[in-house]
Write an enzyme that holds these catalytic residues in place. Sequence first.
Site, mmCIF file in Angstrom:
data_model
loop_
_atom_site.group_PDB
_atom_site.id
_atom_site.type_symbol
_atom_site.label_atom_id
_atom_site.label_comp_id
_atom_site.label_asym_id
_atom_site.label_seq_id
_atom_site.Cartn_x
_atom_site.Cartn_y
_atom_site.Cartn_z
ATOM 1 N N ASP A 58 0.879 -1.163 0.000
ATOM 2 C CA ASP A 58 0.000 0.000 0.000
ATOM 3 C C ASP A 58 0.926 1.226 0.000
ATOM 4 O O ASP A 58 2.094 1.116 0.380
ATOM 5 C CB ASP A 58 -0.862 -0.051 1.274
ATOM 6 C CG ASP A 58 -1.768 1.147 1.407
ATOM 7 O OD1 ASP A 58 -2.215 1.669 0.371
ATOM 8 O OD2 ASP A 58 -2.022 1.576 2.550
ATOM 9 N N ASP A 72 -0.116 5.072 0.726
ATOM 10 C CA ASP A 72 -0.358 6.114 1.725
ATOM 11 C C ASP A 72 -0.296 5.547 3.140
ATOM 12 O O ASP A 72 -0.902 4.508 3.414
ATOM 13 C CB ASP A 72 -1.728 6.749 1.497
ATOM 14 C CG ASP A 72 -1.817 7.439 0.148
ATOM 15 O OD1 ASP A 72 -2.378 8.526 0.065
ATOM 16 O OD2 ASP A 72 -1.293 6.879 -0.846
ATOM 17 N N GLU A 128 -1.089 10.812 3.686
ATOM 18 C CA GLU A 128 -2.190 10.450 2.799
ATOM 19 C C GLU A 128 -2.161 11.515 1.700
ATOM 20 O O GLU A 128 -2.384 12.706 1.972
ATOM 21 C CB GLU A 128 -3.532 10.503 3.531
ATOM 22 C CG GLU A 128 -3.718 9.443 4.603
ATOM 23 C CD GLU A 128 -4.013 8.044 4.040
ATOM 24 O OE1 GLU A 128 -4.677 7.951 2.986
ATOM 25 O OE2 GLU A 128 -3.548 7.061 4.639
ATOM 26 N N ARG A 153 -14.331 13.207 -2.651
ATOM 27 C CA ARG A 153 -13.118 13.964 -2.297
ATOM 28 C C ARG A 153 -12.548 14.670 -3.512
ATOM 29 O O ARG A 153 -12.136 15.827 -3.448
ATOM 30 C CB ARG A 153 -12.082 13.024 -1.662
ATOM 31 C CG ARG A 153 -12.448 12.665 -0.233
ATOM 32 C CD ARG A 153 -11.447 11.753 0.410
ATOM 33 N NE ARG A 153 -11.506 10.407 -0.167
ATOM 34 C CZ ARG A 153 -10.724 9.413 0.219
ATOM 35 N NH1 ARG A 153 -9.831 9.618 1.158
ATOM 36 N NH2 ARG A 153 -10.836 8.230 -0.330
ATOM 37 N N SER A 195 -2.057 1.955 -5.118
ATOM 38 C CA SER A 195 -2.517 3.098 -4.339
ATOM 39 C C SER A 195 -3.931 3.502 -4.753
ATOM 40 O O SER A 195 -4.287 3.429 -5.927
ATOM 41 C CB SER A 195 -1.551 4.262 -4.564
ATOM 42 O OG SER A 195 -2.095 5.438 -4.016
ATOM 43 N N GLY A 196 -4.707 3.943 -3.778
ATOM 44 C CA GLY A 196 -6.029 4.512 -4.058
ATOM 45 C C GLY A 196 -5.900 5.976 -4.456
ATOM 46 O O GLY A 196 -6.896 6.652 -4.673
#
Length: 334
Positions: free
Chosen positions: A211, A213, A220, A256, A299-300
């Site tokens: 992952d 962040d 983040e 977001r 990553s998101g």
Amino acid sequence: MSTTLQSNLVTSQNIWLHLLPQQKILVSLTGPHGTDIIGCVLDCMAKNDCEIEDFMLSRLHHNVTFGVLITLKSDNANLFRDLAEAAKKWDGNLTFNVHNQQDILPKSLEDAPYKNRIKYTATVLNQNGLTPKFLDEWTKLLLQEKISVEKMQKLSEGKLICADYKLSVPSETDLERLRQELFQLSINHRTDVALQPFNVFRKHKRLVVFDMDSTLIQQEVIDEIARMAGVVNEVAAITEAAMNGEIDFQESLRRRVSLLKGTSVDVLQSIKKKLIFTEGAHLLCKALKKVGFKLAVISGGFIPLANYVKNELGLDYAFANQVRYFKFNLFSIT
Ligand SMILES: [Mg+2]
């Protein structure tokens, strides 16, 4: 029957053992590190008629223990005389445990039979050190689940921050419930607990996926973009709702990103300079590459930053959301 010979007592005390051929004896010699504890025990075994069935060596600080399970081939007691002399020479403590064929398992083991069990390995880690309180609760949890510990080994250099346990788990154990309990223990003690089947696949993994962040990097990314866009609190509230499971990830990302509308994608360049890599990330990736692993980051967040992290750490792959560049440089994702 168990007999302990302290090397300094051997000459002043007659030890009587009733030996039979085919008798199993567990011999254990403990002595200072740097002495030839292994060699002298094996030398005694080689000179006398016995079969070695199993052995184990452990070293703790300056002490070494070498244990050997043997089957006697005759009733000749010379082996024990030789072992006692070797123990005296190296200032060691010698222990014999005589096991008869008809030995019954001690009562304490009746609840943890060795049949119908699956091997697992558990790794426990706390970067500030494994506390006695955690180790105590962890061990009590294992006992409560009738899980036996077959081996425990410190993995970290210096301070005890990481250890590996080889576990024998009853096959009827409800693993989902066990994972929940381990998760709670992990949260209570801020200590990672990873449980995996102890099989050939554990040793032959070739791909490590990280992952990004708050894992490879300390921040983040979306919060950093929001900070620059002046909407950090609004974005953080949506992130928290997503983390609590109140909204799903896709929806939270859309919300977001819509708050970031109007922000120049140039901020990604500025954020690159602010990224703080997690302590040890470079070293870990370098070490994993050296031993032949393929490495990836998923990553998101957004691909320009994931690619930056990939290049910085020498990873093989990066996967993240694509940023669409509208003609007014507005944020959007695909
Ligand atoms: Mg993360």
